[in-house]
Design a protein around this motif. Sequence first.
Motif, PDB file in Angstrom:
ATOM      1  N   VAL A   1      -6.771  -4.760   3.225  1.00  0.00           N
ATOM      2  CA  VAL A   1      -6.352  -3.615   2.405  1.00  0.00           C
ATOM      3  C   VAL A   1      -7.050  -2.340   2.900  1.00  0.00           C
ATOM      4  O   VAL A   1      -6.420  -1.295   3.079  1.00  0.00           O
ATOM      5  CB  VAL A   1      -6.667  -3.843   0.912  1.00  0.00           C
ATOM      6  CG1 VAL A   1      -6.583  -2.538   0.118  1.00  0.00           C
ATOM      7  CG2 VAL A   1      -5.725  -4.877   0.324  1.00  0.00           C
ATOM      8  N   ASN A   2      -8.337  -2.430   3.142  1.00  0.00           N
ATOM      9  CA  ASN A   2      -9.089  -1.258   3.594  1.00  0.00           C
ATOM     10  C   ASN A   2      -8.540  -0.696   4.906  1.00  0.00           C
ATOM     11  O   ASN A   2      -8.348   0.503   5.041  1.00  0.00           O
ATOM     12  CB  ASN A   2     -10.569  -1.623   3.758  1.00  0.00           C
ATOM     13  CG  ASN A   2     -11.290  -1.585   2.418  1.00  0.00           C
ATOM     14  OD1 ASN A   2     -11.001  -0.721   1.577  1.00  0.00           O
ATOM     15  ND2 ASN A   2     -12.177  -2.529   2.192  1.00  0.00           N
ATOM     16  N   THR A   3      -8.276  -1.590   5.844  1.00  0.00           N
ATOM     17  CA  THR A   3      -7.758  -1.143   7.140  1.00  0.00           C
ATOM     18  C   THR A   3      -6.402  -0.451   6.978  1.00  0.00           C
ATOM     19  O   THR A   3      -6.176   0.655   7.488  1.00  0.00           O
ATOM     20  CB  THR A   3      -7.587  -2.363   8.077  1.00  0.00           C
ATOM     21  OG1 THR A   3      -8.745  -3.182   7.946  1.00  0.00           O
ATOM     22  CG2 THR A   3      -7.409  -1.940   9.527  1.00  0.00           C
ATOM     23  N   VAL A   4      -5.511  -1.132   6.229  1.00  0.00           N
ATOM     24  CA  VAL A   4      -4.151  -0.595   6.071  1.00  0.00           C
ATOM     25  C   VAL A   4      -4.193   0.738   5.303  1.00  0.00           C
ATOM     26  O   VAL A   4      -3.486   1.688   5.647  1.00  0.00           O
ATOM     27  CB  VAL A   4      -3.263  -1.626   5.349  1.00  0.00           C
ATOM     28  CG1 VAL A   4      -1.907  -1.027   4.990  1.00  0.00           C
ATOM     29  CG2 VAL A   4      -3.084  -2.869   6.208  1.00  0.00           C
ATOM     30  N   LEU A   5      -5.034   0.796   4.290  1.00  0.00           N
ATOM     31  CA  LEU A   5      -5.122   2.012   3.483  1.00  0.00           C
ATOM     32  C   LEU A   5      -5.608   3.187   4.336  1.00  0.00           C
ATOM     33  O   LEU A   5      -5.026   4.285   4.297  1.00  0.00           O
ATOM     34  CB  LEU A   5      -6.073   1.768   2.299  1.00  0.00           C
ATOM     35  CG  LEU A   5      -6.225   2.901   1.282  1.00  0.00           C
ATOM     36  CD1 LEU A   5      -4.882   3.241   0.640  1.00  0.00           C
ATOM     37  CD2 LEU A   5      -7.223   2.496   0.197  1.00  0.00           C
ATOM     38  N   ASP A   6      -6.649   2.947   5.133  1.00  0.00           N
ATOM     39  CA  ASP A   6      -7.154   4.005   6.035  1.00  0.00           C
ATOM     40  C   ASP A   6      -6.042   4.494   6.958  1.00  0.00           C
ATOM     41  O   ASP A   6      -5.853   5.693   7.149  1.00  0.00           O
ATOM     42  CB  ASP A   6      -8.311   3.471   6.897  1.00  0.00           C
ATOM     43  CG  ASP A   6      -9.583   3.333   6.076  1.00  0.00           C
ATOM     44  OD1 ASP A   6      -9.661   3.961   4.992  1.00  0.00           O
ATOM     45  OD2 ASP A   6     -10.488   2.575   6.507  1.00  0.00           O
TER      46      ASP A   6
ATOM     47  N   VAL B   1       0.845  -1.200   0.000  1.00  0.00           N
ATOM     48  CA  VAL B   1       0.000   0.000   0.000  1.00  0.00           C
ATOM     49  C   VAL B   1       0.881   1.251   0.000  1.00  0.00           C
ATOM     50  O   VAL B   1       0.649   2.195  -0.769  1.00  0.00           O
ATOM     51  CB  VAL B   1      -0.956   0.002   1.221  1.00  0.00           C
ATOM     52  CG1 VAL B   1      -1.746   1.305   1.302  1.00  0.00           C
ATOM     53  CG2 VAL B   1      -1.915  -1.186   1.143  1.00  0.00           C
ATOM     54  N   ALA B   2       1.931   1.218   0.811  1.00  0.00           N
ATOM     55  CA  ALA B   2       2.840   2.366   0.894  1.00  0.00           C
ATOM     56  C   ALA B   2       3.450   2.641  -0.478  1.00  0.00           C
ATOM     57  O   ALA B   2       3.579   3.797  -0.902  1.00  0.00           O
ATOM     58  CB  ALA B   2       3.924   2.103   1.934  1.00  0.00           C
TER      59      ALA B   2
ATOM     60  N   ALA C   1      -4.563  -9.634  -2.686  1.00  0.00           N
ATOM     61  CA  ALA C   1      -4.689  -8.911  -1.424  1.00  0.00           C
ATOM     62  C   ALA C   1      -6.075  -9.114  -0.827  1.00  0.00           C
ATOM     63  O   ALA C   1      -7.076  -9.063  -1.538  1.00  0.00           O
ATOM     64  CB  ALA C   1      -4.440  -7.422  -1.654  1.00  0.00           C
ATOM     65  N   ASN C   2      -6.113  -9.365   0.468  1.00  0.00           N
ATOM     66  CA  ASN C   2      -7.394  -9.526   1.158  1.00  0.00           C
ATOM     67  C   ASN C   2      -8.057  -8.154   1.272  1.00  0.00           C
ATOM     68  O   ASN C   2      -7.534  -7.250   1.920  1.00  0.00           O
ATOM     69  CB  ASN C   2      -7.115 -10.121   2.544  1.00  0.00           C
ATOM     70  CG  ASN C   2      -8.379 -10.272   3.374  1.00  0.00           C
ATOM     71  OD1 ASN C   2      -9.312  -9.469   3.257  1.00  0.00           O
ATOM     72  ND2 ASN C   2      -8.389 -11.279   4.215  1.00  0.00           N
ATOM     73  N   PRO C   3      -9.216  -7.955   0.613  1.00  0.00           N
ATOM     74  CA  PRO C   3      -9.795  -6.609   0.521  1.00  0.00           C
ATOM     75  C   PRO C   3     -10.044  -5.959   1.881  1.00  0.00           C
ATOM     76  O   PRO C   3      -9.833  -4.755   2.032  1.00  0.00           O
ATOM     77  CB  PRO C   3     -11.115  -6.823  -0.212  1.00  0.00           C
ATOM     78  CG  PRO C   3     -10.970  -8.134  -0.897  1.00  0.00           C
ATOM     79  CD  PRO C   3     -10.021  -8.953  -0.103  1.00  0.00           C
TER      80      PRO C   3
END
Length: 479
Positions: A468-473, A426-427, A463-465
């Motif tokens: 992904v959402n948690t990490v992106l936030d 994500v980074a 990627a587990n969606p």
Amino acid sequence: MTRYEPIIGLEVHCQLNTRSKLFSPCSFAFGDPPNTHTDPYVWAMPGTLPVLNGHAVSLAIRLALATHSRIEPISRFARKHYFYPDLPKGYQISQADQPYCTGGYVDLPETADQPSKRVRLIRIHLEEDAGKNTHVTGRDFSLVDYNRAGVPLCEIVSEPDLRSAAEAVAYLRELRTIVRYLGICEANMEEGSLRCDANVSLRRHGATELGTRCEIKNLNSFKFLEAAIEAEVRRQTDLVERGEPIRQCTLSFDPQRDRTRVMRSKEEAADYRYLPDPDLPPLQIDQAWIADEQAHLPELPGARRARYAGLGLSSYDVSVLTNEPALAEFFDATIELGSEPKSACNWITVELLGRLNADSKTPAQSPVSPRDMHDLLDLLKRGTISGRVGKDVFQKMYLEGRRAQEIVEQDGLGQISDANVLRDLVAAVLADHPDQVAEFRQGKTKVRGFFVGQIMRRSRGQANPSVVNTVLDELLASP
Ligand code: ADP
Ligand code: MG
């Protein structure tokens, strides 16, 4: 909108798939070279006598049961006379005033275009098929093939309950589904194992009396049935509007011109000189025989639709699954293994059916078994793979015959749920798109979807969606 409504009744012939003919032990198979399924009885050699095929009667009884009809304890065979080269005996053995089956009905399921509807039946009777003439254009002779002569038919005669071409098609489709579920007929219109004549008349809206009917013969596809009825309604409407009478007649449909054409004025029953066949005793069907056939009945389309609706499937899903008995059986086998019905239905009707249709394969020929499908659904449910990766795994299962688990392991397709691994990914995506990051932080939150897309692409869908959402936030929140 005209002042008249169409009134339609269908006569449907279905060939019963017995191994031998209705009155002789001669074999039959569609598509074989002409005149290879004949015998002295089929040729009407003097001295040959008919013997009724009991299995044909068994199949006919199943049809009567599936259509809620009354099975007559005694019925009789009659000779219907006409002269034509496809009929060596000079008469067809049919049932006239004492058919084996009367009454009954077929319920049409509700669809997006039509409400549900009950179509009543007048009768079903047993009869033998005729041979097939081929008229050779430009030659002074015709050819005749007796393979089909004597093949058992059930003729299903509906009440004039149908009110449009579309309804007639829906009724014929439902009959086709029923006989295929019963396994009593191939119901292939192109091959002629299911054939249909349509009787059409007009009447003023609100009137109760029926108008004069005309009968369109030999409609051998759903498309032609629909087009022929529409063309006939146009022809009759024109006549009525010009003040001309409608004369009862027999018509054929010309698909090229999209119009019906009068072949002959209607023959009356008396023209056929029906008489009881002296070579055949009355047919007796007792309760024990009926009970025995009842025990052979599979789950019928109506019952299966209701069961699937009870599983929470949409009416569209239900209709796709139940249309083809083998597909419904595939679905049943998959959920019996423990798969969740809704997702099993999605994968079977979209991925599997799409693939089978593209390859012109039937569900019975599927290289992926219900067990394989269940394994795939299990990996999805446990989050081992994402839906996107699941589609690739499915294609590999189908093409390579490997099991889902094997593919995921050997090809390294397991879902990435490790937050540390995903954080790097994500980074990296955010670092590559500084402009969009700036937009997001200025309040254009719509670009969030763009980031998710990039992350999924970079992880090849693994990627587990939700991670992904948690990490992106988390990363978007930190400056
Ligand atoms: P036939 O062998 O003379 O064609 P059948 O009794 O086998 O007679 O078939 C009659 C068919 O015509 C049935 O399907 C019936 O519903 C239909 N029918 C009868 N009267 C009308 C009418 N007025 N308009 C449309 N269809 C009709
Ligand atoms: Mg008729």
